[in-house]
Write an enzyme that holds these catalytic residues in place. Sequence first.
Site, PDB file in Angstrom:
ATOM      1  N   LYS A 121       7.436   0.626 -13.031  1.00 22.38           N
ATOM      2  CA  LYS A 121       8.909   0.162 -12.759  1.00 22.38           C
ATOM      3  C   LYS A 121       9.237  -0.980 -13.745  1.00 22.38           C
ATOM      4  O   LYS A 121       8.561  -1.691 -14.157  1.00 22.38           O
ATOM      5  CB  LYS A 121       8.996  -0.589 -11.353  1.00 22.38           C
ATOM      6  CG  LYS A 121      10.158  -1.160 -11.148  1.00 22.38           C
ATOM      7  CD  LYS A 121      10.639  -1.330  -9.499  1.00 22.38           C
ATOM      8  CE  LYS A 121       9.492  -2.620  -9.088  1.00 22.38           C
ATOM      9  NZ  LYS A 121       9.513  -2.896  -7.591  1.00 22.38           N
ATOM     10  N   ASP A 156      -4.567  -5.876  -6.290  1.00 20.90           N
ATOM     11  CA  ASP A 156      -3.255  -6.910  -6.228  1.00 20.90           C
ATOM     12  C   ASP A 156      -4.071  -8.250  -6.142  1.00 20.90           C
ATOM     13  O   ASP A 156      -4.924  -8.460  -5.360  1.00 20.90           O
ATOM     14  CB  ASP A 156      -2.431  -6.143  -5.106  1.00 20.90           C
ATOM     15  CG  ASP A 156      -1.069  -7.075  -5.064  1.00 20.90           C
ATOM     16  OD1 ASP A 156      -0.693  -8.209  -5.626  1.00 20.90           O
ATOM     17  OD2 ASP A 156      -0.051  -6.270  -4.846  1.00 20.90           O
ATOM     18  N   TRP A 207       2.456   3.030  -2.066  1.00 19.07           N
ATOM     19  CA  TRP A 207       2.093   4.015  -3.533  1.00 19.07           C
ATOM     20  C   TRP A 207       0.601   4.449  -3.230  1.00 19.07           C
ATOM     21  O   TRP A 207       0.319   5.387  -3.508  1.00 19.07           O
ATOM     22  CB  TRP A 207       2.176   3.339  -4.689  1.00 19.07           C
ATOM     23  CG  TRP A 207       3.718   3.383  -5.168  1.00 19.07           C
ATOM     24  CD1 TRP A 207       4.699   3.558  -4.269  1.00 19.07           C
ATOM     25  CD2 TRP A 207       4.333   3.542  -6.479  1.00 19.07           C
ATOM     26  NE1 TRP A 207       6.099   3.630  -5.193  1.00 19.07           N
ATOM     27  CE2 TRP A 207       5.587   3.556  -6.407  1.00 19.07           C
ATOM     28  CE3 TRP A 207       3.689   3.406  -7.667  1.00 19.07           C
ATOM     29  CZ2 TRP A 207       6.419   3.654  -7.438  1.00 19.07           C
ATOM     30  CZ3 TRP A 207       4.564   3.488  -8.874  1.00 19.07           C
ATOM     31  CH2 TRP A 207       5.900   3.643  -8.861  1.00 19.07           C
ATOM     32  N   GLY A 266       0.673  -1.127   0.046  1.00 20.21           N
ATOM     33  CA  GLY A 266      -0.022  -0.028  -0.100  1.00 20.21           C
ATOM     34  C   GLY A 266       0.793   1.377   0.127  1.00 20.21           C
ATOM     35  O   GLY A 266       0.152   2.201  -0.089  1.00 20.21           O
ATOM     36  N   ASP A 305       4.121  -0.696  -9.775  1.00 20.95           N
ATOM     37  CA  ASP A 305       5.381  -1.145  -9.175  1.00 20.95           C
ATOM     38  C   ASP A 305       5.487  -2.510  -9.076  1.00 20.95           C
ATOM     39  O   ASP A 305       6.199  -3.036  -8.344  1.00 20.95           O
ATOM     40  CB  ASP A 305       5.529  -0.262  -7.629  1.00 20.95           C
ATOM     41  CG  ASP A 305       6.773  -0.296  -7.151  1.00 20.95           C
ATOM     42  OD1 ASP A 305       7.793   0.117  -7.849  1.00 20.95           O
ATOM     43  OD2 ASP A 305       6.999  -0.374  -5.768  1.00 20.95           O
TER      44      ASP A 305
END
Length: 210
Positions: A161, A80, A62, A60, A121
Site C-alpha cells: 500500500k 507486526d 490479510w 490479521g 498494508d
Amino acid sequence: MKPTRTSKAWIREHINDPFVQRAKREGYRSRASYKLLEIDDRDHLLRPGISVVDLGASPGGWSQVARQRMGVHGKVIGVDVLPMEALEGVNFLQGDFLAPAVQEQVRVLLGNRSVDLVLSDLAPNISGVTLYDQARAAELWEMALEFSLEALGPEGGFLIKVFHGADFESFVRRMKQCFVRVVTRKPAASRDRSSEVYLLGQGLKPKHKG
C-alpha cells in the site's frame, strides 16, 4: 478527551461503511480483507503451496485471506510490532520486521527457503503534519521493499500500500528498477477520497535475484 467533530464523523462513516458491515457478517477481521480479495481475484497471487509474509499484519485481515485462499498448503507468516489475536494456520511474530532476530525467526519458519509473496498494508500513525506523515510513509515503503529484496525468490511478488504524494512517483520508479512487472491497483474497498493505491511488483530483475 471529548471526541472532535472530525472524529465523530469518521466513527459514523466507519460504522456505516458497507465493507465494515460485510466484514462483520462474513467473519473477516477488517474491511482491508476485501482489498486483498479483489486484488487476488485479478492477479492470482495466493496459490496453495506458496510462502507468504504479511508485514504489518495486525489485526490479521490479510493473513486471514491468505490462509483461506491457500488452504492448508503453504506457509503464512504475519509480522507486526502490535499484538495480533491468534489465527489458525498463521505463524505470527511480534516485532520489527527489519530486526535481525525477527528475520532469523522468519528464516527458521521457512526452513531457510525464499519467500514467494510479501504483503504490506503498512501505514504510519497520522500526526496531521502532512510533510512529516508523507516522509514517514515513504520510509515505511522503503523498509518493506528492503525486506522483500532480501527475502523473495527470483519469481517472487511484492504487494504494498502506498499513497499519492511527494514521494509516490519516485517509489514507483524504484519498484520498476527492482521488478520485471509493476502495476497499480485501486480496489473498491479503498475509499474514493483516500489517496491510497496498491503497487504490485512481480519477478525480480537479475541484479536483485538471490
